[in-house]
Design a protein around this motif. Sequence first.
Motif, mmCIF file in Angstrom:
data_model
loop_
_atom_site.group_PDB
_atom_site.id
_atom_site.type_symbol
_atom_site.label_atom_id
_atom_site.label_comp_id
_atom_site.label_asym_id
_atom_site.label_seq_id
_atom_site.Cartn_x
_atom_site.Cartn_y
_atom_site.Cartn_z
ATOM 1 N N THR A 166 0.866 -1.176 0.000
ATOM 2 C CA THR A 166 0.000 0.000 0.000
ATOM 3 C C THR A 166 0.898 1.220 0.000
ATOM 4 O OG1 THR A 166 -1.738 -1.148 1.235
ATOM 5 C CG2 THR A 166 -1.815 1.259 1.222
ATOM 6 N N ASP A 167 0.815 2.004 -1.072
ATOM 7 C CA ASP A 167 1.562 3.253 -1.181
ATOM 8 C C ASP A 167 0.572 4.407 -1.179
ATOM 9 O OD1 ASP A 167 4.216 2.383 -1.261
ATOM 10 O OD2 ASP A 167 4.149 2.020 -3.423
ATOM 11 N N VAL A 168 0.822 5.375 -0.308
ATOM 12 C CA VAL A 168 0.008 6.583 -0.230
ATOM 13 C C VAL A 168 0.808 7.706 -0.892
ATOM 14 C CG1 VAL A 168 -1.172 8.222 1.274
ATOM 15 C CG2 VAL A 168 -1.050 5.796 1.925
ATOM 16 N N PHE A 169 0.224 8.292 -1.929
ATOM 17 C CA PHE A 169 0.880 9.355 -2.684
ATOM 18 C C PHE A 169 0.186 10.686 -2.445
ATOM 19 C CE2 PHE A 169 1.989 5.594 -5.111
ATOM 20 C CZ PHE A 169 3.310 5.837 -5.501
ATOM 21 N N VAL A 170 0.978 11.755 -2.482
ATOM 22 C CA VAL A 170 0.447 13.120 -2.463
ATOM 23 C C VAL A 170 0.920 13.799 -3.745
ATOM 24 C CG1 VAL A 170 0.291 13.339 0.047
ATOM 25 C CG2 VAL A 170 2.391 13.999 -1.108
ATOM 26 N N ARG A 171 0.018 14.618 -4.304
ATOM 27 C CA ARG A 171 0.378 15.332 -5.520
ATOM 28 C C ARG A 171 0.966 16.679 -5.142
ATOM 29 N NH1 ARG A 171 -3.483 14.939 -9.795
ATOM 30 N NH2 ARG A 171 -4.990 15.592 -8.236
ATOM 31 N N GLY A 172 2.160 16.942 -5.658
ATOM 32 C CA GLY A 172 2.818 18.222 -5.439
ATOM 33 C C GLY A 172 3.087 18.897 -6.767
ATOM 34 N N ALA A 173 3.815 19.984 -6.709
ATOM 35 C CA ALA A 173 4.139 20.739 -7.920
ATOM 36 C C ALA A 173 4.930 19.904 -8.922
ATOM 37 C CB ALA A 173 4.932 21.992 -7.544
ATOM 38 N N ASP A 174 5.710 18.938 -8.427
ATOM 39 C CA ASP A 174 6.534 18.106 -9.301
ATOM 40 C C ASP A 174 5.925 16.742 -9.581
ATOM 41 O OD1 ASP A 174 8.479 20.116 -9.428
ATOM 42 O OD2 ASP A 174 9.425 19.398 -7.590
ATOM 43 N N GLY A 175 4.645 16.562 -9.284
ATOM 44 C CA GLY A 175 3.992 15.278 -9.531
ATOM 45 C C GLY A 175 3.729 14.519 -8.246
ATOM 46 N N TRP A 176 3.548 13.224 -8.383
ATOM 47 C CA TRP A 176 3.192 12.361 -7.258
ATOM 48 C C TRP A 176 4.427 11.936 -6.481
ATOM 49 C CZ3 TRP A 176 -1.711 12.003 -5.872
ATOM 50 C CH2 TRP A 176 -2.699 12.214 -6.829
ATOM 51 N N LEU A 177 4.362 12.064 -5.149
ATOM 52 C CA LEU A 177 5.406 11.580 -4.257
ATOM 53 C C LEU A 177 4.778 10.644 -3.240
ATOM 54 C CD1 LEU A 177 7.367 14.865 -3.459
ATOM 55 C CD2 LEU A 177 8.001 13.066 -5.081
ATOM 56 N N CYS A 178 5.508 9.600 -2.880
ATOM 57 C CA CYS A 178 5.005 8.663 -1.884
ATOM 58 C C CYS A 178 5.313 9.199 -0.492
ATOM 59 C CB CYS A 178 5.632 7.291 -2.078
ATOM 60 S SG CYS A 178 4.843 6.019 -1.067
ATOM 61 N N VAL A 179 4.303 9.185 0.368
ATOM 62 C CA VAL A 179 4.452 9.655 1.740
ATOM 63 C C VAL A 179 4.482 8.483 2.726
ATOM 64 C CG1 VAL A 179 1.975 10.030 2.144
ATOM 65 C CG2 VAL A 179 3.635 11.380 3.393
ATOM 66 N N HIS A 180 3.971 7.324 2.304
ATOM 67 C CA HIS A 180 3.854 6.182 3.218
ATOM 68 C C HIS A 180 3.784 4.897 2.405
ATOM 69 C CE1 HIS A 180 2.404 4.154 6.915
ATOM 70 N NE2 HIS A 180 1.719 3.414 6.069
ATOM 71 N N THR A 181 4.561 3.908 2.814
ATOM 72 C CA THR A 181 4.522 2.577 2.201
ATOM 73 C C THR A 181 4.306 1.555 3.307
ATOM 74 O OG1 THR A 181 6.023 3.197 0.407
ATOM 75 C CG2 THR A 181 5.847 0.844 0.911
ATOM 76 N N HIS A 182 3.357 0.662 3.089
ATOM 77 C CA HIS A 182 3.118 -0.416 4.040
ATOM 78 C C HIS A 182 3.207 -1.733 3.287
ATOM 79 C CE1 HIS A 182 1.424 -1.702 8.001
ATOM 80 N NE2 HIS A 182 1.396 -2.814 7.304
ATOM 81 N N LEU A 183 4.025 -2.655 3.808
ATOM 82 C CA LEU A 183 4.251 -3.957 3.182
ATOM 83 C C LEU A 183 3.729 -5.069 4.087
ATOM 84 C CD1 LEU A 183 7.979 -3.380 2.167
ATOM 85 C CD2 LEU A 183 5.946 -2.993 0.756
ATOM 86 N N THR A 184 3.037 -6.012 3.484
ATOM 87 C CA THR A 184 2.555 -7.189 4.204
ATOM 88 C C THR A 184 2.904 -8.416 3.376
ATOM 89 O OG1 THR A 184 0.683 -5.947 5.115
ATOM 90 C CG2 THR A 184 0.526 -8.361 5.161
ATOM 91 N N ALA A 185 3.591 -9.379 3.979
ATOM 92 C CA ALA A 185 3.953 -10.595 3.260
ATOM 93 C C ALA A 185 2.712 -11.267 2.700
ATOM 94 C CB ALA A 185 4.710 -11.555 4.178
ATOM 95 N N ALA A 186 2.778 -11.664 1.450
ATOM 96 C CA ALA A 186 1.659 -12.355 0.800
ATOM 97 C C ALA A 186 1.835 -13.852 0.995
ATOM 98 C CB ALA A 186 1.615 -12.022 -0.686
ATOM 99 N N ARG A 187 0.748 -14.522 1.006
ATOM 100 C CA ARG A 187 0.826 -15.988 1.061
ATOM 101 C C ARG A 187 -0.179 -16.550 0.075
ATOM 102 N NH1 ARG A 187 -1.870 -16.909 6.962
ATOM 103 N NH2 ARG A 187 -3.889 -16.086 6.379
ATOM 104 N N ASP A 188 0.195 -17.655 -0.495
ATOM 105 C CA ASP A 188 -0.704 -18.312 -1.431
ATOM 106 C C ASP A 188 -1.724 -19.114 -0.652
ATOM 107 O OD1 ASP A 188 0.494 -17.396 -3.788
ATOM 108 O OD2 ASP A 188 2.041 -18.941 -3.636
ATOM 109 N N GLU A 189 -2.947 -18.963 -1.050
ATOM 110 C CA GLU A 189 -4.015 -19.737 -0.410
ATOM 111 C C GLU A 189 -4.364 -20.880 -1.333
ATOM 112 O OE1 GLU A 189 -7.119 -17.666 1.471
ATOM 113 O OE2 GLU A 189 -5.894 -15.900 1.809
ATOM 114 N N THR A 190 -3.880 -22.059 -0.974
ATOM 115 C CA THR A 190 -4.133 -23.240 -1.814
ATOM 116 C C THR A 190 -4.917 -24.258 -1.056
ATOM 117 O OG1 THR A 190 -1.970 -24.128 -1.169
ATOM 118 C CG2 THR A 190 -2.124 -22.928 -3.272
#
Length: 130
Positions: free
Chosen positions: A106-130
């Motif tokens: 999950t990346d949260v971006f804010v739009r500034g004068a120079d375009g989109w910048l990321c303000v926050h990144t959240h990572l969660t390990a994925a797992r396959d559901e089989t």
Amino acid sequence: MNHRTDHDLARELEAVEEAWGRAIVADDPDAIGRFVTDDWQIIGEDGITSREDFLSLVRSGDLTHESMGRITGSVRDLGDVAILTGRGTSTGRYRGQAFGSDEWVTDVFVRGADGWLCVHTHLTAARDET
């Protein structure tokens, strides 16, 4: 008046993510820093890492990336804020140890004068559901 569609915004943010990913794979802390705000944080299984700590790891060579998969998913348009949530993969080395990740991002971006910048990144390990 801006009549941007969700599809247009998704393409725009995916292009930002791809360019950011290229900077990460190039292990270029200055280029990486151009995609994030000064107060950007990345949250993962080890907790919160600040922008400066992340860039210092890259600068020192303690964190390198060999690949960064394309993040695809959904986008929420909140005007000058947008949230991109999707699944991504990466490979590299952290302090000499090889790693491979498959994560929900999950990346949260804010739009500034120079375009989109990321303000926050959240990572969660994925797992396959089989």
